[in-house]
Design a protein around this motif. Structure first.
Motif, PDB file in Angstrom:
ATOM      1  N   VAL A  95       0.825  -1.222   0.000  1.00 26.41           N
ATOM      2  CA  VAL A  95       0.000   0.000   0.000  1.00 26.41           C
ATOM      3  C   VAL A  95       0.860   1.273   0.000  1.00 26.41           C
ATOM      4  CG1 VAL A  95      -1.658   1.374   1.354  1.00 26.41           C
ATOM      5  CG2 VAL A  95      -2.124  -1.022   0.895  1.00 26.41           C
ATOM      6  N   PRO A  96       1.877   1.411   0.894  1.00 27.87           N
ATOM      7  CA  PRO A  96       2.656   2.659   0.862  1.00 27.87           C
ATOM      8  C   PRO A  96       3.511   2.794  -0.404  1.00 27.87           C
ATOM      9  CG  PRO A  96       3.139   1.362   2.842  1.00 27.87           C
ATOM     10  CD  PRO A  96       2.314   0.509   1.975  1.00 27.87           C
ATOM     11  N   PHE A 100      -2.862   3.200  -2.467  1.00 24.18           N
ATOM     12  CA  PHE A 100      -4.043   2.430  -2.084  1.00 24.18           C
ATOM     13  C   PHE A 100      -4.760   1.850  -3.296  1.00 24.18           C
ATOM     14  CE2 PHE A 100      -8.606   2.166  -1.362  1.00 24.18           C
ATOM     15  CZ  PHE A 100      -8.652   1.343  -0.254  1.00 24.18           C
ATOM     16  N   THR A 138     -13.918   3.032  -3.228  1.00 20.79           N
ATOM     17  CA  THR A 138     -13.509   3.276  -1.836  1.00 20.79           C
ATOM     18  C   THR A 138     -12.652   4.537  -1.767  1.00 20.79           C
ATOM     19  OG1 THR A 138     -13.391   0.884  -1.604  1.00 20.79           O
ATOM     20  CG2 THR A 138     -12.489   2.164   0.194  1.00 20.79           C
ATOM     21  N   PHE A 142     -14.088   7.944   0.121  1.00 21.33           N
ATOM     22  CA  PHE A 142     -13.459   8.415   1.356  1.00 21.33           C
ATOM     23  C   PHE A 142     -12.773   9.759   1.162  1.00 21.33           C
ATOM     24  CE2 PHE A 142     -14.388   4.221   2.787  1.00 21.33           C
ATOM     25  CZ  PHE A 142     -14.597   4.393   4.136  1.00 21.33           C
ATOM     26  N   VAL A 148     -11.159  11.468   4.224  1.00 17.77           N
ATOM     27  CA  VAL A 148     -10.075  10.547   4.577  1.00 17.77           C
ATOM     28  C   VAL A 148      -9.183  10.396   3.338  1.00 17.77           C
ATOM     29  CG1 VAL A 148      -9.466   8.194   5.279  1.00 17.77           C
ATOM     30  CG2 VAL A 148     -11.514   9.262   6.208  1.00 17.77           C
ATOM     31  N   LEU A 149      -7.936  10.837   3.469  1.00 20.94           N
ATOM     32  CA  LEU A 149      -7.011  10.730   2.334  1.00 20.94           C
ATOM     33  C   LEU A 149      -6.286   9.389   2.428  1.00 20.94           C
ATOM     34  CD1 LEU A 149      -5.505  14.332   2.259  1.00 20.94           C
ATOM     35  CD2 LEU A 149      -7.194  13.345   0.709  1.00 20.94           C
ATOM     36  N   LEU A 150      -6.618   8.494   1.521  1.00 19.95           N
ATOM     37  CA  LEU A 150      -5.963   7.183   1.546  1.00 19.95           C
ATOM     38  C   LEU A 150      -4.601   7.309   0.855  1.00 19.95           C
ATOM     39  CD1 LEU A 150      -9.184   5.152   0.867  1.00 19.95           C
ATOM     40  CD2 LEU A 150      -7.820   5.080   2.941  1.00 19.95           C
ATOM     41  N   PRO A 151      -3.628   6.453   1.254  1.00 22.91           N
ATOM     42  CA  PRO A 151      -2.238   6.705   0.827  1.00 22.91           C
ATOM     43  C   PRO A 151      -2.000   6.618  -0.686  1.00 22.91           C
ATOM     44  CG  PRO A 151      -2.425   4.669   2.099  1.00 22.91           C
ATOM     45  CD  PRO A 151      -3.742   5.309   2.146  1.00 22.91           C
TER      46      PRO A 151
ATOM     47  N   LEU B 403     -12.095  -2.841   3.537  1.00 26.27           N
ATOM     48  CA  LEU B 403     -12.765  -1.887   4.428  1.00 26.27           C
ATOM     49  C   LEU B 403     -12.150  -1.920   5.834  1.00 26.27           C
ATOM     50  CD1 LEU B 403     -16.465  -2.207   3.268  1.00 26.27           C
ATOM     51  CD2 LEU B 403     -14.937  -0.265   2.946  1.00 26.27           C
ATOM     52  N   VAL B 406      -9.100   0.220   5.547  1.00 29.76           N
ATOM     53  CA  VAL B 406      -9.480   1.636   5.519  1.00 29.76           C
ATOM     54  C   VAL B 406      -9.871   2.093   6.932  1.00 29.76           C
ATOM     55  CG1 VAL B 406     -11.117   3.325   4.587  1.00 29.76           C
ATOM     56  CG2 VAL B 406     -10.215   1.546   3.111  1.00 29.76           C
ATOM     57  N   TYR B 409      -6.690   2.469   8.979  1.00 30.23           N
ATOM     58  CA  TYR B 409      -5.873   3.579   8.473  1.00 30.23           C
ATOM     59  C   TYR B 409      -6.506   4.933   8.825  1.00 30.23           C
ATOM     60  CZ  TYR B 409      -3.357   6.624   5.291  1.00 30.23           C
ATOM     61  OH  TYR B 409      -2.610   7.654   4.771  1.00 30.23           O
ATOM     62  N   ALA B 410      -7.810   5.016   8.653  1.00 31.38           N
ATOM     63  CA  ALA B 410      -8.496   6.303   8.810  1.00 31.38           C
ATOM     64  C   ALA B 410      -8.544   6.787  10.259  1.00 31.38           C
ATOM     65  CB  ALA B 410      -9.913   6.200   8.255  1.00 31.38           C
ATOM     66  N   ASN B 413      -4.840   8.359  10.027  1.00 31.10           N
ATOM     67  CA  ASN B 413      -4.118   8.428   8.751  1.00 31.10           C
ATOM     68  C   ASN B 413      -2.689   7.908   8.849  1.00 31.10           C
ATOM     69  OD1 ASN B 413      -6.359   9.398   7.545  1.00 31.10           O
ATOM     70  ND2 ASN B 413      -5.659  11.513   7.364  1.00 31.10           N
ATOM     71  N   MET B 415      -0.209   4.178   8.573  1.00 38.36           N
ATOM     72  CA  MET B 415      -0.144   2.755   8.241  1.00 38.36           C
ATOM     73  C   MET B 415       0.134   1.915   9.484  1.00 38.36           C
ATOM     74  SD  MET B 415      -0.882   1.924   5.162  1.00 38.36           S
ATOM     75  CE  MET B 415      -0.270   0.261   4.984  1.00 38.36           C
TER      76      MET B 415
END
Lengths: 158, 509
Positions: A95-96, A100, A138, A142, A148-151, B403, B406, B409-410, B413, B415
């Motif tokens: 993920v990083p 995402f 998703t 988000f 919500v900022l996903l990576p 989900l 998420v 993570y949320a 924010n 990991m």
């Protein structure tokens, strides 16, 4: 080795190890009559005691009924469980790096394939669509509506 | 109180709260109908969507899931003989035979209306009991709080699983998780094992999500034979014809049974750690014991359906009482709700109802309205909900896990929370395989900090530890803790004597 014996020994070893680590913690101060190690030592002591009790119970039960089998029924598919954990572990690691969206699409597709390989073009099409929709829907839901900022990925910047 | 409740109802009827409540109820019914998807998993899936919402919006969504989930399971239980989740098992005993006798509509709607009436009876208890219980808890000092939390933990340890030692050990492991990180009084780092992230402590929501989601999913995965299609398969949806007035009369003409089984559900809800699956089965058992015709149970008798469904919906009311009055989650779903509240900086407990009146009466209102919405949705969409069961798990599980990621993570924010989720996913699965129940672990993680803070406060106020025993309420609770362990020991011994053959206990997720 019975299930309870293994569980008891693992928990006993872990709790004793952590208990030893609490011995390095500072003692009581003038303001607080008990130090930061006081409560952890109680909790870890109780955990060690209960683990030891489980070990003793398992040994006694083993002596009473050495022939007894633990359970019957179909053999669990542990290989699939292991692979599922591995795929999830790779996903979390990626993920990083990939971001995402890319990592999620790959993960959803990979896990679908692992659990039930799609047969035929139509099934593959559905699997790919689910992977893409899950990932993109998703992410945007988000980001755009729930703050919500996903990576984003270090490698892909996406 | 009633003006506040009316105000709460009018407040929640505003589209701002009604939309999340309706969405949650819908998702709950769908989750309830899906095999292998428990209420806990559905509420975990909904959790990340609530982070960006106001507290009452988020809680309304979760309450919707909770109520909808309890009712959704009965669709497949009664019509297909497939319990969507453990809390619908007893419903199936009579619901499915009644369907097979050619009365699927009657079977289904007896369950739905019984859920509705059971839920409303649970609401009366919720609205009436939360305030007085919270007022009682306001008198508590640190000694009483410490003893109350210890009592809750010992109850859970005794009531879940087949061995008291394993239950207590699981609770103790939960407490160990909370001692890692800085101590709550002086902030001194402890047991961080050289990992910087651990210095701040382990947040409980990723632990909860990891433990419950993976334990459930992997327990299903291990039963999967790769290459063999999911057994959901195709089926012929039965024709649902029913006269609602007749069905409602069938329920209300048995007032004692409805009241008693709803009461059983509420009591099980109040007790921490044992959820609606126990309420469902125990209420069925009670109805059978009190019936003039116990021999009819299992053949399609309406009492069996009414008892089990009234109990699992009133159970929700009971669970909400303990979290709102004492800050102790009655089950995993309310533990997730507690997590959602703490994210918004709100701590449930005795002060909650007086300090957060709009929120607490909003919760009551959402719980009542969720039942009305559930009925409306069942009217419209039963056939759609029946189609849902054909979705294979190979499609559902990856989406659920995404989900979960998420949700973790949320939280802030980072990991790091996702790594905690993955780690506790493995630990949760290994605990299930090791025979350790999960409910005490979660309660230990949720209550660990509070137990330590109150212990330290008590000792800082008065160093004499005997006060834990000599203060009447605290002493009573400690005595009750010991009694609950002794009772559990006696019960397990009796159970062992009765059943010579071993069987693996069901993990109540």
């Amino acid at each position: 080795m019975s299930r309870d014996l293994t569980t008891g020994l693992v928990c006993l070893a872990a709790s004793l190890l952590l208990f030893v680590l609490t011995l390095d913690l500072p003692g009581p101060s003038l303001l607080v009559p008990i130090g930061p190690g006081f409560y952890p030592r109680i909790v870890l002591g109780i955990t060690a005691l209960l683990s030891a009790l489980l070990v003793v119970q398992a040994l006694l039960a083993g002596r009473r009924a050495p022939q007894r089998s633990e359970k019957s029924g179909p053999v669990p598919n542990y290989a699939l469980v292991l692979w599922s954990f591995a795929v999830f572990g790779i996903y979390v690691a990626l993920v990083p790096l990939l971001g995402f969206r890319v990592a999620t699409a790959l993960f959803v597709l990979a896990l679908q394939w692992l659990l039930e390989p799609p047969r035929g073009m139509k099934a593959w099409g559905i699997a790919v669509a689910i992977a893409l929709i899950t990932s993109l829907a998703t992410f945007h839901l988000f980001q755009d509506y729930l703050s919500v900022l996903l990576p984003r990925g270090r490698w892909t910047d996406f | 109180m009633y003006e506040l409740l009316l105000q709460g109802l009018l407040n929640v009827l505003h589209w701002k709260y009604l939309v999340p409540l309706a969405a949650g109820t819908f998702v709950g019914i769908v989750g309830g109908a899906l095999r292998g998807i428990t209420n806990t998993m559905t509420v975990i899936m909904v959790l990340p969507f609530t982070f960006g919402l106001e507290p009452l919006q988020g809680l309304a969504a979760m309450i919707g899931v909770y109520v909808g989930g309890e009712s959704g399971g009965l669709i497949t239980s009664t019509l297909l003989g497939i319990p969507g989740k453990p809390s619908s098992i007893a419903t199936m005993f009579d619901g499915f035979p009644m369907s097979q006798k050619g009365e699927p509509g009657r079977a289904l709607w007896l369950g739905i209306w019984a859920s509705f009436f059971g839920g409303l009876l649970g609401a009366i208890f919720l609205v009436g009991a939360t305030g007085p219980l919270a007022a009682m808890a306001l008198e508590f000092g640190p000694w009483e709080y410490f003893s109350l939390f210890v009592f809750a933990l010992s109850m859970v340890a005794g009531l879940t699983g087949a061995s008291i030692t394993r239950g207590l050990l699981s609770g103790a492991i939960g407490l160990v998780v909370t001692v890692m990180g800085s101590d709550p009084v002086m902030g001194a780092p402890r047991l961080a094992l050289g990992i910087r992230f651990l210095e701040g402590g382990i947040p409980f929501l990723p632990v909860l999500i990891g433990v419950f989601a993976f334990a459930q999913i992997m327990s299903d995965v291990e039963k999967t034979l790769r290459g063999q299609p999911d057994a959901a398969g195709a089926f012929a949806a039965p024709k649902i014809v029913v006269t609602h007035a007749k069905v409602i009369w069938e329920i209300v003409s048995r007032p004692f049974m409805l009241l008693w089984t709803s009461f059983v559900g509420v009591v099980i809800g109040v007790l921490p750690g044992i959820g609606s699956s126990a309420a469902n089965v125990m209420a069925y058992d009670q109805a059978k014991k009190f019936s003039r015709h116990p021999e009819r149970f299992g053949t399609g008798t309406p009492e069996g359906i009414i008892a089990s469904e009234a109990a699992n919906n009133s159970n929700v009311g009971g669970s909400l009482v303990t979290i709102m009055a004492f800050g102790i989650p009655g089950d995993a779903v309310t533990a997730v709700m507690l997590g959602a509240l703490t994210i918004h900086g709100i701590q449930p407990g005795p002060l909650f109802i007086s300090q957060q009146q709009t929120l607490s009466y909003g919760i009551f209102a959402a719980y009542i309205l969720a039942h009305v919405l559930m009925i409306a949705m069942m009217f419209i969409g039963v056939r759609f909900f029946l189609r849902i069961v054909t979705i294979p798990k190979s499609m559902l599980f990856p989406v659920i896990l995404v989900l979960c990621v998420v949700g973790a993570y949320a939280l802030d924010n980072t990991m790091a929370n996702v790594y905690v989720l993955a780690l506790f996913g493995v630990i949760g699965y290994l605990m299930v395989k090791g025979g350790l129940p999960l409910a005490p672990l979660i309660l230990g993680v949720v209550l660990g900090d509070q137990i330590e803070i109150n212990l330290v406060r008590a000792i800082m106020t008065e160093s004499n530890p005997i006060l834990f025993l000599t203060r009447p309420i605290s002493g009573g609770l400690i005595l009750a803790s010991v009694a609950s362990v002794v009772f559990a020991l006696w019960q397990h011994r009796r159970h062992e004597r009765r059943t010579s053959a071993t069987r693996e206990e069901d993990a109540d997720f």
